[in-house]
Write an enzyme that holds these catalytic residues in place. Structure first.
Site, PDB file in Angstrom:
ATOM      1  N   CYS A 273      48.919  -3.841 -26.856  1.00  0.00           N
ATOM      2  CA  CYS A 273      50.370  -3.987 -26.760  1.00  0.00           C
ATOM      3  C   CYS A 273      50.891  -2.983 -25.738  1.00  0.00           C
ATOM      4  CB  CYS A 273      51.038  -3.738 -28.107  1.00  0.00           C
ATOM      5  SG  CYS A 273      52.827  -3.963 -28.055  1.00  0.00           S
TER       6      CYS A 273
ATOM      7  N   GLU B 238      42.734  -9.195 -34.261  1.00  0.00           N
ATOM      8  CA  GLU B 238      42.565  -9.283 -35.698  1.00  0.00           C
ATOM      9  C   GLU B 238      43.603 -10.199 -36.329  1.00  0.00           C
ATOM     10  OE1 GLU B 238      40.440  -5.091 -36.721  1.00  0.00           O
ATOM     11  OE2 GLU B 238      42.557  -5.020 -36.276  1.00  0.00           O
TER      12      GLU B 238
ATOM     13  N   CYS C 157      49.473  -2.856 -42.007  1.00  0.00           N
ATOM     14  CA  CYS C 157      50.327  -2.818 -40.814  1.00  0.00           C
ATOM     15  C   CYS C 157      49.958  -1.644 -39.931  1.00  0.00           C
ATOM     16  CB  CYS C 157      51.780  -2.595 -41.186  1.00  0.00           C
ATOM     17  SG  CYS C 157      52.491  -3.912 -42.083  1.00  0.00           S
TER      18      CYS C 157
ATOM     19  N   CYS D 106      52.010   3.429 -33.988  1.00  0.00           N
ATOM     20  CA  CYS D 106      51.238   2.180 -34.091  1.00  0.00           C
ATOM     21  C   CYS D 106      49.909   2.307 -33.374  1.00  0.00           C
ATOM     22  CB  CYS D 106      52.050   1.035 -33.488  1.00  0.00           C
ATOM     23  SG  CYS D 106      51.114  -0.505 -33.370  1.00  0.00           S
TER      24      CYS D 106
ATOM     25  N   SER E 221      61.838  -4.613 -35.800  1.00  0.00           N
ATOM     26  CA  SER E 221      61.272  -3.313 -36.150  1.00  0.00           C
ATOM     27  C   SER E 221      62.246  -2.232 -35.717  1.00  0.00           C
ATOM     28  CB  SER E 221      59.919  -3.141 -35.449  1.00  0.00           C
ATOM     29  OG  SER E 221      59.024  -4.102 -35.963  1.00  0.00           O
TER      30      SER E 221
ATOM     31  N   CYS F 195      54.540   2.043 -29.245  1.00  0.00           N
ATOM     32  CA  CYS F 195      55.256   2.785 -30.298  1.00  0.00           C
ATOM     33  C   CYS F 195      54.379   3.937 -30.800  1.00  0.00           C
ATOM     34  CB  CYS F 195      55.614   1.862 -31.455  1.00  0.00           C
ATOM     35  SG  CYS F 195      56.679   0.515 -30.929  1.00  0.00           S
TER      36      CYS F 195
ATOM     37  N   CYS G 289      48.784 -13.208 -41.158  1.00  0.00           N
ATOM     38  CA  CYS G 289      49.354 -12.288 -40.169  1.00  0.00           C
ATOM     39  C   CYS G 289      48.578 -12.492 -38.866  1.00  0.00           C
ATOM     40  CB  CYS G 289      49.220 -10.862 -40.689  1.00  0.00           C
ATOM     41  SG  CYS G 289      49.833  -9.632 -39.548  1.00  0.00           S
TER      42      CYS G 289
HETATM   43  N1  SAH Z   1      55.107  -5.887 -32.110  1.00  0.00           N
HETATM   44  C1  SAH Z   1      55.804  -6.433 -33.202  1.00  0.00           C
HETATM   45  C2  SAH Z   1      54.911  -7.058 -34.244  1.00  0.00           C
HETATM   46  C3  SAH Z   1      53.628  -6.369 -34.565  1.00  0.00           C
HETATM   47  S1  SAH Z   1      53.755  -4.826 -35.409  1.00  0.00           S
HETATM   48  C4  SAH Z   1      56.708  -5.389 -33.834  1.00  0.00           C
HETATM   49  O1  SAH Z   1      56.613  -4.222 -33.481  1.00  0.00           O
HETATM   50  O2  SAH Z   1      57.547  -5.774 -34.645  1.00  0.00           O
HETATM   51  C5  SAH Z   1      54.143  -5.359 -37.071  1.00  0.00           C
HETATM   52  C6  SAH Z   1      54.852  -4.320 -37.890  1.00  0.00           C
HETATM   53  O3  SAH Z   1      53.967  -3.244 -38.227  1.00  0.00           O
HETATM   54  C7  SAH Z   1      56.038  -3.700 -37.192  1.00  0.00           C
HETATM   55  O4  SAH Z   1      57.161  -3.613 -38.020  1.00  0.00           O
HETATM   56  C8  SAH Z   1      55.520  -2.336 -36.879  1.00  0.00           C
HETATM   57  O5  SAH Z   1      56.560  -1.431 -36.714  1.00  0.00           O
HETATM   58  C9  SAH Z   1      54.663  -2.025 -38.068  1.00  0.00           C
HETATM   59  N2  SAH Z   1      53.726  -0.935 -37.842  1.00  0.00           N
HETATM   60  C10 SAH Z   1      53.109  -0.607 -36.698  1.00  0.00           C
HETATM   61  N3  SAH Z   1      52.311   0.465 -36.896  1.00  0.00           N
HETATM   62  C11 SAH Z   1      52.417   0.820 -38.179  1.00  0.00           C
HETATM   63  C12 SAH Z   1      51.814   1.825 -38.982  1.00  0.00           C
HETATM   64  N4  SAH Z   1      50.925   2.665 -38.482  1.00  0.00           N
HETATM   65  N5  SAH Z   1      52.145   1.883 -40.290  1.00  0.00           N
HETATM   66  C13 SAH Z   1      53.015   1.002 -40.812  1.00  0.00           C
HETATM   67  N6  SAH Z   1      53.605   0.023 -40.107  1.00  0.00           N
HETATM   68  C14 SAH Z   1      53.320  -0.074 -38.801  1.00  0.00           C
HETATM   69 FE1  SF4 Z   2      53.493  -3.041 -30.045  1.00  0.00          FE
HETATM   70 FE2  SF4 Z   2      54.661  -3.647 -32.390  1.00  0.00          FE
HETATM   71 FE3  SF4 Z   2      52.764  -1.731 -32.231  1.00  0.00          FE
HETATM   72 FE4  SF4 Z   2      55.163  -1.291 -31.173  1.00  0.00          FE
HETATM   73  S1  SF4 Z   2      54.698  -1.626 -33.358  1.00  0.00           S
HETATM   74  S2  SF4 Z   2      53.189  -0.836 -30.194  1.00  0.00           S
HETATM   75  S3  SF4 Z   2      55.673  -3.317 -30.407  1.00  0.00           S
HETATM   76  S4  SF4 Z   2      52.492  -3.903 -31.856  1.00  0.00           S
END
Ligand code: SAH
Ligand code: SF4
Length: 382
Positions: free
Chosen positions: A111, A91, A342, A118, A219, A115, A104
C-alpha cells in the site's frame, strides 16, 4: 490473447461474447457457471454448445490465484496467502460468525498510503491487483468452503475490502470486481453487505457514490488534522473537513445508510477522553445519526513503535461516544494466533516475500480434515 474471464463483470463478459458472435444470454450462462458453480473447465459447462466451448478454449480461461498456504485459527478464522507473482503475495481472510460469513479481501500488493500503525503500509507499495485477482479471492474462498462444508448454498454473505491495500487507489480494477460481487448472476451479495474501506481518497469517494454505492467505511483514527497528519499521511492532501463533507455527499447516493468510522486505538496517542470529546463535537456538528464508530484494538507489529490501548481505556472511549448518542462498537480481534487480524496482513512484498513464499512452498500444508473445518466454521449461514 487469452482473456481471464475472472477479469470481466457481466457487462464485460457480454461484450466479449458478442465479439464471438454469441448473444447476451450465453454470457449470463457462462457467468453463472464460473461464479455460482465455481467451474473452471469449459467442458464442464454442459449447457453451452460444444462449438462455443471449443471456441472459448482458444481465447479464454478461468485463471484463479495460486494459494500458497492456509492457516486456520482456533477461533475459526481462515487466512490464505496467494502468490501474485514477481515475489508478491496477498492475503485473504475468512471470518465465520453466528449469522454471517465475512471475507476480507485485498486490493493491492502492499500500500502506498503508509499509515504509521499499519504493517501493510510499512512495507510500501508493490502493485495494484487486477479485477480478476480481486474476484479470484472470493471465487476461491466461496467454492473452497462450499466444497469442504458440502454445502450447495452460499457460505460467504459479506465482503469487506479491508485486506491489504487502499481500494480507492485501485479504482478502475475495484469497481468491476464489486459489480461481480453484487450481480444476481454472480455472488448476489446485497449492496449493504459489501464494504469498501478507505483511508479517505476524497475524489474517489465521490466517484464510488455515482458508480457503485456499496457500504462505506472510513478509517478516521484521529479527531483533528494535526494528529491525523501524523497517522494517515493522506490527511495532508485530504484533511478532515473535506473527508467528512465527502461522507455526507456519499450518503446522498445511499439513503438510509450510514458511514462506519474505523478508529484504531493507540495507547497514549489517540485514545484519551479529550480525543473522544473532540470526535463527538466533530460528528455532532452534522445533524442526524449518520455514522457509527468501530474501535479497533491496535494489533502491534515490531516496527510500529506503538502500543495497543488498554481494554478499560477502549471502554471509556466508547462510553463517551455512546453517551453522546453515537453508536460505537469495539471490534473483536479475530485470528490473532495466525496473524490475520487487521493491520497484520503483511503479505510481505519485496525481498521478505520471496523468502516467505519459498518457506511456505516448502512447508507441507497442514492437513485440515473436513471435520475440523466444519467444526471451525459451524454456524456460518448465508
Ligand atoms: N486501506 C484501507 C483498507 C485496508 S486497512 C483503509 O485504510 O481503510 C483495513 C483497516 O485496518 C483500516 O481501518 C485500518 O486502519 C486498520 N488497520 C491497519 N493497521 C492496523 C493495525 N495494526 N491494528 C488495527 N487495525 C489496523
Ligand atoms: Fe494502506 Fe489502509 Fe494500511 Fe493505511 S491502513 S497503509 S491505507 S492498507
Amino acid at each position: 490473447m487469452t482473456v481471464n474471464l475472472l477479469d470481466l463483470d457481466l457487462e464485460g463478459l457480454t461484450v466479449f461474447c458478442e465479439r464471438l458472435g454469441e448473444k447476451r444470454f450465453r454470457a449470463v450462462q457462462l457467468f453463472r457457471w464460473i461464479h455460482q458453480k465455481g467451474a473452471r473447465q469449459f467442458d464442464d459447462m454442459t449447457d453451452l454448445a460444444k462449438s462455443l466451448r471449443e471456441k472459448l478454449k482458444t481465447c479464454a480461461k478461468v485463471e484463479p490465484l495460486a494459494a500458497v498456504s492456509q492457516h486456520i485459527s482456533s477461533d475459526g478464522t481462515i487466512k490464505w496467502l496467494f502468490d501474485v507473482g514477481g515475489g508478491n503475495a496477498i492475503e485473504t481472510v475468512f471470518i465465520p460468525e453466528e449469522d454471517r460469513g465475512t471475507l476480507c479481501i485485498s486490493s493491492q500488493a502492499g500500500c502506498a498510503v503508509g499509515c504509521r500503525f499499519c504493517s501493510t503500509g510499512h512495507q510500501g507499495f508493490s502493485r495494484n491487483l487486477t479485477t480478476g485477482e480481486i474476484v479470484a479471492q472470493l471465487w476461491f474462498a466461496e467454492h473452497f468452503l462450499r466444497q469442504r462444508l458440502q454445502r450447495d448454498e452460499r457460505v460467504i454473505s459479506n465482503v469487506v475490502m479491508m485486506g491489504m491495500g487502499e481500494p480507492l487507489q485501485n479504482y478502475g480494477e475495484l469497481v468491476p470486481a464489486l459489480r461481480v460481487m453484487l450481480d444476481d448472476h454472480g455472488y448476489g451479495l446485497s449492496r449493504r453487505r459489501v464494504t469498501v474501506s478507505t483511508s479517505g481518497i476524497v475524489p474517489m469517494i465521490d466517484r464510488l457514490a455515482q458508480d457503485c454505492p456499496v457500504a462505506l467505511a472510513v478509517s478516521l483514527h484521529a479527531p483533528n488534522d494535526a494528529l491525523r497528519d501524523t497517522l494517515v499521511p493522506l490527511n495532508l492532501k485530504y484533511p478532515l473537513a473535506q473527508l467528512v463533507a465527502a461522507c455526507h455527499r456519499y450518503l446522498a447516493f445511499a439513503p438510509r445508510d450510514f458511514i462506519t468510522f474505523e478508529y484504531c486505538m493507540l495507547e497514549g496517542v489517540n485514545d484519551t477522553d479529550a480525543c473522544a470529546r473532540q470526535l463527538v463535537e466533530r460528528i455532532k456538528a452534522h445533524p442526524g445519526a449518520w455514522c457509527k464508530f468501530n474501535l479497533i484494538p491496535f494489533n502491534p507489529f515490531p516496527a510500529s513503535g506503538l502500543l495497543r490501548s488498554k481494554p478499560e481505556r477502549v471502554q471509556a472511549f466508547a462510553s463517551i461516544l455512546n453517551d453522546a448518542g453515537i453508536t460505537t462498537t469495539i471490534r473483536k480481534t479475530r485470528g490473532d494466533d495466525i496473524d490475520a487480524a487487521c493491520g497484520q496482513l503483511a503479505g510481505d512484498v519485496k525481498d521478505r516475500t520471496r523468502v516467505m513464499l519459498r518457506m511456505e512452498r516448502n512447508r507441507t500444508l497442514r492437513p485440515h480434515s473436513l471435520q475440523d473445518l466444519t467444526k471451525t466454521v459451524t454456524g456460518v449461514s448465508a
